[in-house]
Design an enzyme around this catalytic site. Structure first.
Site, PDB file in Angstrom:
ATOM      1  NE  ARG A  10      -1.432   2.584   2.847  1.00 37.65           N
ATOM      2  CZ  ARG A  10      -0.967   3.732   3.315  1.00 37.65           C
ATOM      3  NH1 ARG A  10      -0.839   4.778   2.508  1.00 37.65           N
ATOM      4  NH2 ARG A  10      -0.617   3.869   4.584  1.00 37.65           N
ATOM      5  CG  HIS A 202       2.058   5.472   8.905  1.00 38.66           C
ATOM      6  ND1 HIS A 202       1.985   4.338   8.125  1.00 38.66           N
ATOM      7  CD2 HIS A 202       2.242   6.502   8.048  1.00 38.66           C
ATOM      8  CE1 HIS A 202       2.128   4.668   6.857  1.00 38.66           C
ATOM      9  NE2 HIS A 202       2.288   5.985   6.770  1.00 38.66           N
ATOM     10  CG  HIS A 204       5.707   9.273   6.039  1.00 43.53           C
ATOM     11  ND1 HIS A 204       5.937   8.926   4.734  1.00 43.53           N
ATOM     12  CD2 HIS A 204       4.458   8.828   6.338  1.00 43.53           C
ATOM     13  CE1 HIS A 204       4.863   8.321   4.246  1.00 43.53           C
ATOM     14  NE2 HIS A 204       3.951   8.247   5.192  1.00 43.53           N
ATOM     15  CG  HIS A 297      38.149  -2.278   9.271  1.00 46.13           C
ATOM     16  ND1 HIS A 297      36.868  -1.912   9.598  1.00 46.13           N
ATOM     17  CD2 HIS A 297      38.901  -1.156   9.409  1.00 46.13           C
ATOM     18  CE1 HIS A 297      36.836  -0.632   9.926  1.00 46.13           C
ATOM     19  NE2 HIS A 297      38.065  -0.150   9.812  1.00 46.13           N
TER      20      HIS A 297
HETATM   21  C1  HCA Z   1      -1.700   8.151   2.892  1.00 50.87           C
HETATM   22  C2  HCA Z   1      -1.347   8.796   4.206  1.00 50.87           C
HETATM   23  C3  HCA Z   1      -0.879   7.837   5.267  1.00 50.87           C
HETATM   24  C4  HCA Z   1      -2.035   7.118   5.926  1.00 50.87           C
HETATM   25  C5  HCA Z   1      -1.685   6.297   7.102  1.00 50.87           C
HETATM   26  C6  HCA Z   1      -2.846   5.516   7.681  1.00 50.87           C
HETATM   27  C7  HCA Z   1      -0.095   8.706   6.259  1.00 50.87           C
HETATM   28  O1  HCA Z   1      -0.795   7.937   2.103  1.00 50.87           O
HETATM   29  O2  HCA Z   1      -2.837   7.863   2.652  1.00 50.87           O
HETATM   30  O3  HCA Z   1      -3.895   5.410   7.047  1.00 50.87           O
HETATM   31  O4  HCA Z   1      -2.671   4.959   8.772  1.00 50.87           O
HETATM   32  O5  HCA Z   1       1.133   8.726   6.194  1.00 50.87           O
HETATM   33  O6  HCA Z   1      -0.728   9.399   7.035  1.00 50.87           O
HETATM   34  O7  HCA Z   1       0.013   6.890   4.721  1.00 50.87           O
HETATM   35 CU    CU Z   2       2.070   7.184   5.084  1.00 47.44          CU
END
Ligand code: HCA
Ligand code: CU
Length: 400
Positions: A10, A202, A204, A297
């Protein structure tokens, strides 16, 4: 035990240019299942009928992992997801001030009503469905909005609340911006209301902090952590699966929870089909992650690998290796000769030194030397040179 949600199919497919066919998605899901991830998020079936097909097929494949679909906060999206026979549904809707005002043009109350409506609908359709609600861009949203939306969602039937650092804004050690703060605060606020959903994170990687933020969340008691293979995803991607697992083991999770020996096969497959190569110095999965090179090394690891290694490659079903080049020393040549089954040549110090000098010359071309292929060639040249009938000194004519 912390759970892993893999979103290669996804979030990973939201990497520009990446497309996995339904067959490829199935192979990736099988590898992920063998590794032992808990939830596989396959995609949003409303995006494309082929995604719907892949979700259906993977849901029916009898995998141990729960199979999930991603969905906008819309009844028709949810309907399509449930038609695929999923165990898990992720619904997301931002409650950030700016998003509500500038994009949706609605008040928080209206947003919450919408969330309740969609969650209630999903739960009615499928009672055993595991539902996650994500207040997208959680960490840039007012905490009171997040708590209000999350509370309503849990009361409507949501099992999991995900804290999304959608833009990689979060930073460790910050009093209000760390994942630690968010996990603790949300657990506390929801607990005060008698609500105990699982907390997912989640993260990034826009500032290169995805992994450290995920570990910060783990330390605060997060129940589920999102990852992708190779850290694929929008912009700079999210947390890398292999890196997270190794660090969780390091922080005390049991090694036997995961079958890390499938990691390389998964990464090679995903790299090949995403047409994105893995940089050689990538932690854990890069070609050089367990390769020793410079003379000092190699000399040390020949005695004890731990002298230059804090990770044991065996846990990934791998061995450490050796590289030859400009930085090499005498020991590297000895070991390389043994590696190709010509250990007896290492007795001849003069020959070893000559090979070493030759390697240093070849190294100037600036690409790695293939021990298995090129070292035998170098040896042959030397034996030709040493042969009584040979014409001239091959060492000078060997092309680099
Ligand atoms: C996206 C945003 C998402 C959703 C994460 C989630 C994010 O690409 O739709 O649905 O838990 O980073 O907020 O990936
Ligand atoms: Cu995301």
């Amino acid at each position: 035990m912390v759970q892993i949600l893999d979103s290669t199919l996804r979030e990973g497919e939201q990497t520009p240019g990446v497309y996995f066919s339904p067959d490829q998605k199935m192979v990736i899901a099988q590898f992920l299942d063998q590794i032992g991830v808990d939830i596989i998020e396959v995609g949003n079936p409303a995006v494309d009928s082929e995604i719907a097909l892949a979700i259906k097929r993977i849901s029916q494949a009898g995998l141990n992992a729960k199979i999930g679909a991603h969905s906008l906060c819309k009844i028709d999206n949810v309907r399509k997801a449930l038609d695929c026979g999923v165990d898990f549904l992720g619904i997301f809707f931002s409650v950030s001030k700016k998003r509500l005002q500038q994009d949706y043009n609605i008040h928080l109350d209206v947003a919450i009503e919408k969330i309740i409506e969609v969650v209630t609908f999903a739960k009615e359709q499928q009672h055993d469905l595991l539902i996650r609600y994500t207040p997208e861009d959680t960490v840039r949203s007012p905490i009171e909005n997040v708590v209000a939306a999350a509370s309503a969602a849990v009361k409507a039937g949501v099992n999991i609340i995900s804290i999304a650092d959608t833009t990689g804004y979060s930073t460790p050690f910050h009093p209000q911006r760390s994942m630690y703060f968010y996990v603790k605060t949300l657990k506390e606020e929801l607990g005060n209301r008698g609500l105990y959903p699982q907390i997912e994170v989640h993260c990034h990687n826009d500032k290169g902090l995805a992994l450290v933020n995920a570990l910060d969340a783990y330390r605060a008691g997060a129940d589920i952590i999102d990852v992708t293979t190779m850290g694929l995803g929008e912009r700079a991607g999210i947390v890398d699966l292999a890196e997270l697992l190794i660090n969780l083991i390091d922080m005390g999770e049991a090694e036997k929870n995961w079958q890390l020996n499938y990691i390389d096969d998964l990464y090679n497959f995903v790299s090949q089909h995403s047409h994105i190569s893995i940089p050689p110095h990538t932690p854990i999965t890069g070609k050089n992650a367990f390769t020793h090179y410079a003379g000092v090394h190699v000399k040390a690891v020949a005695k004890n690998q731990q002298l230059y290694q804090s990770l044991d490659p065996h846990i990934l079903g791998k061995k450490s290796s050796l590289a030859l080049g400009m930085q090499s020393g005498y020991t590297a040549v000895e070991l390389a000769l043994k590696q190709i089954g010509r250990g007896e040549l290492a007795e001849n110090k003069d020959l070893v030194n000559k090979i070493l000098q030759k390697i240093k010359v070849i190294a100037k071309r600036g690409t790695p030397i293939d021990i298995e292929k090129e070292l035998p060639e170098i040896i042959v040249r030397f034996s030709v040179a040493n042969h009584p009938h040979s014409l001239g000194n091959e060492i000078c004519t060997f092309s680099v």
